[in-house]
Design an enzyme around this catalytic site. Structure first.
Site, PDB file in Angstrom:
ATOM      1  CG  HIS A   1       1.259   1.381   7.936  1.00 57.59           C
ATOM      2  ND1 HIS A   1       2.325   1.221   8.801  1.00 57.59           N
ATOM      3  CD2 HIS A   1       1.759   2.073   6.876  1.00 57.59           C
ATOM      4  CE1 HIS A   1       3.399   1.796   8.303  1.00 57.59           C
ATOM      5  NE2 HIS A   1       3.089   2.319   7.123  1.00 57.59           N
ATOM      6  CD  GLU A   2      -0.008   2.536   3.370  1.00 62.02           C
ATOM      7  OE1 GLU A   2       0.303   3.750   3.355  1.00 62.02           O
ATOM      8  OE2 GLU A   2       0.827   1.625   3.254  1.00 62.02           O
TER       9      GLU A   2
ATOM     10  CB  THR B   1      -1.996  -3.070   4.592  1.00 59.51           C
ATOM     11  OG1 THR B   1      -1.144  -4.215   4.753  1.00 59.51           O
ATOM     12  CG2 THR B   1      -1.408  -2.153   3.528  1.00 59.51           C
TER      13      THR B   1
ATOM     14  CB  THR C   1       7.141   6.429  19.412  1.00 58.77           C
ATOM     15  OG1 THR C   1       7.600   7.630  18.787  1.00 58.77           O
ATOM     16  CG2 THR C   1       5.642   6.311  19.264  1.00 58.77           C
TER      17      THR C   1
ATOM     18  CG  ASP D   1       7.873   8.871  15.695  1.00 57.85           C
ATOM     19  OD1 ASP D   1       8.371   9.781  16.400  1.00 57.85           O
ATOM     20  OD2 ASP D   1       7.348   7.854  16.191  1.00 57.85           O
TER      21      ASP D   1
ATOM     22  N   GLY E   1       0.815  -1.197   0.000  1.00 56.96           N
ATOM     23  CA  GLY E   1       0.000   0.000   0.000  1.00 56.96           C
ATOM     24  C   GLY E   1       0.851   1.249   0.000  1.00 56.96           C
TER      25      GLY E   1
END
Lengths: 322, 107
Positions: free
Chosen positions: A232-233, A229, A259, A254, A193
């Site tokens: 995520h996208e 996927t 994180t 990021d 993707g």
């Protein structure tokens, strides 16, 4: 993790960071990204403006979009050559189910989050629904189906236009466009993707997903058959970056504080802890949706990531959803 | 002490990251003809015999990023990648071992 810092304490609100010297020269990835941005000056300025907005929101602790959750209407454009690629309504609906679990932190596998990070698992407070009205206000299933003579597509946006063998988007200020197609096979493999960050050209706004990595039924194939996927996208579409910071060393970012700093993408089904960039004892947060692990190995967004997504929804994507 | 020079003759190939074979300390690359399983992404570099280089990376939006440059094997078995006319390499990797089917570099 923020640029040029390493975390010593990864709990939200308690991050203590130190400057670190580069371990390696920067790889070409971000440099190329910068060149791409320079091709589209308005996109570049939009991203700068968005980062300022996100920073202001995080400093002020402003409330998210009033009430909630926000419901985002989706249109799925199935672009197929063979009949097998014309995926079923059931497969498409199974993807919506996944999104509505993942973006509300209702996914049962979040219980596999290591204890040290369970307090960071955060509800994005967004839900998704196939559009019930098309751009003209007429009833719709929220699914379009387009037969194409193309046996596969690359990542050049051709699938997003009827003129190039794909399907035209619905107005991207009102709908999240998701194209589902077959990607070309190359020596590096087949893409699963790709996305477009907020602030980009409206005619190509949305995400594109490989038909065998979409949803949990039909043609969805392990290890990418749990719909992650698309989770995520859409994270990218809402302005999230890869958790490793898009470099091959420890200086990438990021743009999220809670994180851990991380050197490289993780793949497959890693074992906890996986330590890079002196991020012990807990190591990489590889179970985050913005890493590259298998579908059954990713199951969380953090509070910092949710703050970025919420700011994006209140800013550059304020016209979408109710 | 100088390490033994690797076999440079087998280096000019299109090498693709076989991340399934990585260890904590090393990254493994295989020729592009290798039968790789599906993956979210793989970086690669095509080392041409004339010293030119074509790299493929993972873009922030998950597309592929293709870049051109040149490559050079240094005396200490370091593989150096250069962009344009810049004198300093943008990427440096220490080769642990290489044969025609497998390239291993230190993380």
């Amino acid at each position: 993790m923020k640029e040029k810092t390493k975390s010593l304490n990864l709990r939200s609100g308690g991050a203590k960071t130190v400057k670190s010297a580069p371990r390696r020269r920067q790889c070409g990835t971000m440099a190329v990204h910068q060149r791409l941005l320079e091709q589209y000056p308005s996109f570049r300025q939009n991203l700068v403006d968005i980062e300022r907005l996100v920073a202001r929101r995080m400093l002020s602790g402003m409330a998210a979009r009033a009430g909630g959750p926000t419901t985002i209407p989706i249109v799925v454009h199935v672009v197929f050559n063979s009949t097998a690629e014309d995926i079923s309504d059931a497969q498409i609906k199974s993807q919506i189910v996944v999104l509505n679990k993942d973006y509300r932190a209702k996914n049962p596998d979040k219980n596999k989050t290591p204890t040290v990070w369970r307090g960071l698992v955060t509800d994005v407070n967004i839900q998704f629904a196939l559009a019930s009205k098309d751009p003209n206000g007429k009833p719709t299933t929220g699914i379009t189906r387009t037969h194409t003579t193309h046996t596969s597509f690359s990542d050049d946006n051709a699938v997003k236009s009827a003129a190039t063998g794909g399907a035209d988007p619905w107005p991207s200020d009102k709908f999240l466009n998701i194209w589902v197609c077959t990607f070309e096979r190359t020596p590096q493999g087949q893409l699963l993707g790709y996305a477009q960050f907020p602030g980009g050209p409206p005619k190509t706004d949305g995400v594109v997903i490989l038909n065998t990595a979409f949803g949990t039924k039909g043609t969805a194939t392990a290890p990418f058959n749990r719909g992650r996927t698309t989770t995520h996208e859409i994270g990218h579409w809402l302005n999230l970056h890869h958790i490793w910071g898009d470099t091959a060393h420890c200086e990438g970012t990021d743009f999220v504080d809670d994180t851990p700093n991380q050197q490289l993408p993780n793949f497959g089904k890693p074992h906890f802890p996986h330590i890079t960039c002196s991020n012990g004892p807990n190591g990489d947060m590889f179970m985050n949706y913005m890493d590259y692990v298998d579908d059954d190995s990713m199951f969380m967004f953090t509070a910092g990531q949710v703050a970025r997504m919420t700011a994006t929804l209140d800013g550059p994507r304020s016209t979408i959803g109710t | 002490m100088m390490s033994k020079k690797v076999n440079a003759d087998v280096l000019p190939q299109w090498w693709v990251h076989s991340h399934e074979e990585d260890t904590e300390a090393e990254m493994v690359f295989r020729p592009a003809t290798f039968n790789f399983p599906p993956s979210r992404g793989r970086i690669s570099f095509d080392l041409k015999p004339d010293g030119s280089l074509a790299e493929s990376g993972i873009a922030p939006d998950d597309r592929r990023l293709e870049t051109k440059g040149t490559w050079k094997l240094e005396d200490d078995n370091t593989l150096a990648f250069y962009t344009g006319s810049q004198s300093a390499p943008h990427r440096v990797m220490r080769i642990t071992s290489v044969d025609k089917d497998r390239l291993v570099i230190k993380k």
